[in-house]
Design a protein around this motif. Sequence first.
Motif, PDB file in Angstrom:
ATOM      1  N   HIS A  11       0.770  -1.082   0.059  1.00  0.00           N
ATOM      2  CA  HIS A  11      -0.118   0.001  -0.234  1.00  0.00           C
ATOM      3  C   HIS A  11       0.690   1.070   0.090  1.00  0.00           C
ATOM      4  O   HIS A  11       1.770   1.146   0.560  1.00  0.00           O
ATOM      5  CB  HIS A  11      -0.805  -0.100   1.399  1.00  0.00           C
ATOM      6  N   THR A  12       0.412   2.462  -0.720  1.00  0.00           N
ATOM      7  CA  THR A  12       1.050   3.599  -0.514  1.00  0.00           C
ATOM      8  C   THR A  12      -0.028   4.601  -0.353  1.00  0.00           C
ATOM      9  O   THR A  12      -1.372   4.601  -0.427  1.00  0.00           O
ATOM     10  CB  THR A  12       1.716   3.917  -1.876  1.00  0.00           C
ATOM     11  N   GLY A  13       0.491   5.817   0.045  1.00  0.00           N
ATOM     12  CA  GLY A  13      -0.314   7.099  -0.024  1.00  0.00           C
ATOM     13  C   GLY A  13      -1.513   7.108   1.000  1.00  0.00           C
ATOM     14  O   GLY A  13      -1.142   6.337   2.234  1.00  0.00           O
ATOM     15  N   GLN A  14      -2.429   7.615   0.396  1.00  0.00           N
ATOM     16  CA  GLN A  14      -3.733   7.406   1.494  1.00  0.00           C
ATOM     17  C   GLN A  14      -4.403   6.287   1.671  1.00  0.00           C
ATOM     18  O   GLN A  14      -5.056   5.764   2.791  1.00  0.00           O
ATOM     19  CB  GLN A  14      -4.993   8.629   0.887  1.00  0.00           C
ATOM     20  N   ASP A  15      -4.037   5.267   0.796  1.00  0.00           N
ATOM     21  CA  ASP A  15      -4.665   3.596   0.735  1.00  0.00           C
ATOM     22  C   ASP A  15      -3.724   3.238   1.918  1.00  0.00           C
ATOM     23  O   ASP A  15      -4.192   2.332   2.620  1.00  0.00           O
ATOM     24  CB  ASP A  15      -4.020   3.201  -0.710  1.00  0.00           C
ATOM     25  N   LEU A  16      -2.458   3.419   2.243  1.00  0.00           N
ATOM     26  CA  LEU A  16      -1.738   2.947   3.298  1.00  0.00           C
ATOM     27  C   LEU A  16      -2.289   3.290   4.439  1.00  0.00           C
ATOM     28  O   LEU A  16      -2.402   2.707   5.431  1.00  0.00           O
ATOM     29  CB  LEU A  16      -0.146   3.375   3.067  1.00  0.00           C
ATOM     30  N   VAL A  17      -2.382   4.974   4.587  1.00  0.00           N
ATOM     31  CA  VAL A  17      -3.126   5.211   5.876  1.00  0.00           C
ATOM     32  C   VAL A  17      -4.343   4.574   6.098  1.00  0.00           C
ATOM     33  O   VAL A  17      -4.757   4.062   7.280  1.00  0.00           O
ATOM     34  CB  VAL A  17      -3.032   6.621   5.637  1.00  0.00           C
ATOM     35  N   ALA A  18      -5.254   4.403   5.133  1.00  0.00           N
ATOM     36  CA  ALA A  18      -6.314   3.919   5.281  1.00  0.00           C
ATOM     37  C   ALA A  18      -6.349   2.212   5.749  1.00  0.00           C
ATOM     38  O   ALA A  18      -7.066   1.858   6.834  1.00  0.00           O
ATOM     39  CB  ALA A  18      -7.414   3.847   4.275  1.00  0.00           C
ATOM     40  N   GLU A  19      -5.474   1.462   5.184  1.00  0.00           N
ATOM     41  CA  GLU A  19      -5.125   0.388   5.507  1.00  0.00           C
ATOM     42  C   GLU A  19      -4.527  -0.010   6.985  1.00  0.00           C
ATOM     43  O   GLU A  19      -4.911  -0.694   7.738  1.00  0.00           O
ATOM     44  CB  GLU A  19      -4.172  -0.361   4.681  1.00  0.00           C
ATOM     45  N   ASN A  81       1.536  -3.567  16.726  1.00  0.00           N
ATOM     46  CA  ASN A  81       0.341  -3.986  15.818  1.00  0.00           C
ATOM     47  C   ASN A  81       0.842  -3.983  14.436  1.00  0.00           C
ATOM     48  O   ASN A  81       0.103  -4.338  13.794  1.00  0.00           O
ATOM     49  CB  ASN A  81      -0.694  -2.996  16.028  1.00  0.00           C
ATOM     50  N   ASN A  82       2.221  -4.118  14.211  1.00  0.00           N
ATOM     51  CA  ASN A  82       2.772  -4.611  12.797  1.00  0.00           C
ATOM     52  C   ASN A  82       2.433  -3.465  11.947  1.00  0.00           C
ATOM     53  O   ASN A  82       2.260  -3.683  10.637  1.00  0.00           O
ATOM     54  CB  ASN A  82       2.313  -5.805  12.334  1.00  0.00           C
ATOM     55  N   LEU A  83       2.020  -2.072  12.245  1.00  0.00           N
ATOM     56  CA  LEU A  83       2.071  -0.941  11.393  1.00  0.00           C
ATOM     57  C   LEU A  83       3.334  -0.489  10.849  1.00  0.00           C
ATOM     58  O   LEU A  83       3.107   0.571  10.137  1.00  0.00           O
ATOM     59  CB  LEU A  83       0.926   0.097  11.963  1.00  0.00           C
ATOM     60  N   ALA A  84       4.408  -0.387  11.922  1.00  0.00           N
ATOM     61  CA  ALA A  84       5.440   0.221  11.493  1.00  0.00           C
ATOM     62  C   ALA A  84       6.644  -0.847  11.959  1.00  0.00           C
ATOM     63  O   ALA A  84       6.518  -1.662  12.691  1.00  0.00           O
ATOM     64  CB  ALA A  84       5.646   1.456  12.610  1.00  0.00           C
ATOM     65  N   LEU A  85       7.752  -0.797  11.481  1.00  0.00           N
ATOM     66  CA  LEU A  85       8.920  -1.472  11.466  1.00  0.00           C
ATOM     67  C   LEU A  85       9.916  -0.521  12.224  1.00  0.00           C
ATOM     68  O   LEU A  85      10.112   0.566  11.840  1.00  0.00           O
ATOM     69  CB  LEU A  85       9.612  -2.164  10.557  1.00  0.00           C
ATOM     70  N   ARG A  86      10.772  -1.116  13.332  1.00  0.00           N
ATOM     71  CA  ARG A  86      11.577  -0.424  13.878  1.00  0.00           C
ATOM     72  C   ARG A  86      12.886  -0.959  13.697  1.00  0.00           C
ATOM     73  O   ARG A  86      13.405  -2.063  13.656  1.00  0.00           O
ATOM     74  CB  ARG A  86      11.498  -0.529  15.549  1.00  0.00           C
ATOM     75  N   TYR A  93      12.194   4.265  12.563  1.00  0.00           N
ATOM     76  CA  TYR A  93      10.991   3.543  12.238  1.00  0.00           C
ATOM     77  C   TYR A  93      10.804   3.722  10.711  1.00  0.00           C
ATOM     78  O   TYR A  93      11.071   4.994  10.074  1.00  0.00           O
ATOM     79  CB  TYR A  93       9.782   4.091  12.915  1.00  0.00           C
ATOM     80  N   LEU A  94      10.336   2.690  10.095  1.00  0.00           N
ATOM     81  CA  LEU A  94       9.686   2.807   8.781  1.00  0.00           C
ATOM     82  C   LEU A  94       8.194   2.310   8.688  1.00  0.00           C
ATOM     83  O   LEU A  94       7.933   1.576   9.546  1.00  0.00           O
ATOM     84  CB  LEU A  94      10.286   1.855   8.010  1.00  0.00           C
ATOM     85  N   ALA A  95       7.307   2.917   7.952  1.00  0.00           N
ATOM     86  CA  ALA A  95       5.888   2.482   7.944  1.00  0.00           C
ATOM     87  C   ALA A  95       5.986   1.070   7.230  1.00  0.00           C
ATOM     88  O   ALA A  95       6.852   0.857   6.364  1.00  0.00           O
ATOM     89  CB  ALA A  95       5.251   3.353   7.083  1.00  0.00           C
ATOM     90  N   ASN A  96       5.317  -0.005   7.812  1.00  0.00           N
ATOM     91  CA  ASN A  96       5.087  -1.166   7.034  1.00  0.00           C
ATOM     92  C   ASN A  96       4.104  -1.082   5.856  1.00  0.00           C
ATOM     93  O   ASN A  96       2.682  -0.651   6.368  1.00  0.00           O
ATOM     94  CB  ASN A  96       4.563  -2.246   8.198  1.00  0.00           C
ATOM     95  N   THR A  97       4.270  -1.229   4.802  1.00  0.00           N
ATOM     96  CA  THR A  97       3.441  -0.987   3.630  1.00  0.00           C
ATOM     97  C   THR A  97       2.376  -2.302   3.534  1.00  0.00           C
ATOM     98  O   THR A  97       1.809  -2.134   2.535  1.00  0.00           O
ATOM     99  CB  THR A  97       4.470  -0.797   2.197  1.00  0.00           C
ATOM    100  N   HIS A  98       2.685  -3.231   4.202  1.00  0.00           N
ATOM    101  CA  HIS A  98       1.335  -4.254   4.207  1.00  0.00           C
ATOM    102  C   HIS A  98       0.937  -4.558   5.849  1.00  0.00           C
ATOM    103  O   HIS A  98       1.407  -5.626   6.181  1.00  0.00           O
ATOM    104  CB  HIS A  98       1.941  -5.441   3.315  1.00  0.00           C
ATOM    105  N   PRO A  99       0.164  -3.377   6.249  1.00  0.00           N
ATOM    106  CA  PRO A  99      -0.115  -3.684   7.726  1.00  0.00           C
ATOM    107  C   PRO A  99      -0.819  -4.860   7.913  1.00  0.00           C
ATOM    108  O   PRO A  99      -1.632  -5.548   7.043  1.00  0.00           O
ATOM    109  CB  PRO A  99      -1.015  -2.415   8.012  1.00  0.00           C
ATOM    110  N   GLY A 100      -0.780  -5.550   9.021  1.00  0.00           N
ATOM    111  CA  GLY A 100      -1.594  -6.498   9.393  1.00  0.00           C
ATOM    112  C   GLY A 100      -0.680  -7.987   8.970  1.00  0.00           C
ATOM    113  O   GLY A 100      -1.237  -9.050   9.220  1.00  0.00           O
ATOM    114  N   CYS A 101       0.114  -8.103   8.039  1.00  0.00           N
ATOM    115  CA  CYS A 101       0.809  -8.989   7.608  1.00  0.00           C
ATOM    116  C   CYS A 101       2.034  -9.418   8.507  1.00  0.00           C
ATOM    117  O   CYS A 101       3.045  -8.325   8.680  1.00  0.00           O
ATOM    118  CB  CYS A 101       1.295  -8.995   6.179  1.00  0.00           C
ATOM    119  N   ALA A 102       1.920 -10.250   9.380  1.00  0.00           N
ATOM    120  CA  ALA A 102       3.142 -10.513  10.364  1.00  0.00           C
ATOM    121  C   ALA A 102       4.365 -11.502   9.757  1.00  0.00           C
ATOM    122  O   ALA A 102       3.997 -12.530   9.035  1.00  0.00           O
ATOM    123  CB  ALA A 102       2.653 -11.172  11.732  1.00  0.00           C
TER     124      ALA A 102
END
Length: 154
Positions: A11-19, A81-86, A93-102
């Motif tokens: 996911h990217t942009g607003q789609d990533l924020v929504a996800e 909650n796997n939304l960010a990676l440290r 930190y980095l945003a996880n571009t596929h939130p919820g995928c562990a």
Amino acid sequence: MGQHAHSHQEHTGQDLVAEAARALVTAGEQWTTMREAVFAELARHERPVSAYDIADNLSAARGKRVAPNSVYRILDVFVANNLALRVESANAYLANTHPGCAHDCIFLVCDECGEAAHVDDEDVSRAVRAIAAARSFKAERPVLEIRGLCKACT
């Protein structure tokens, strides 16, 4: 086997924020306006970013001070909650571009430019978890960082 080709969507942009919002609410957490602002700021960066940089950028954008401690607390929720990676060694930190995928975190970190490439490798993840299990240690959140120079800096 090696590197795992994920079947999930990046996911990217607003789609990533929504996800991210969907994943956090699904996990039973609240998606507040401050959490949204922190996540959107984090997601805007392609390289690891510190809580202080996020706080400074949000302070400037909002016209009022945002405390780094508040940002750290939110980032802790995102990592849990796997939304960010440290990136541990950089405390960034980095945003996880596929939130919820562990999956486990494997980073290739460039000492010159600071880029951190996130790699998924199921063989390495299994091996690390097996090493921990053989020592009766339950690996909760394996993070491997390989320091060196990226292609652009060599």
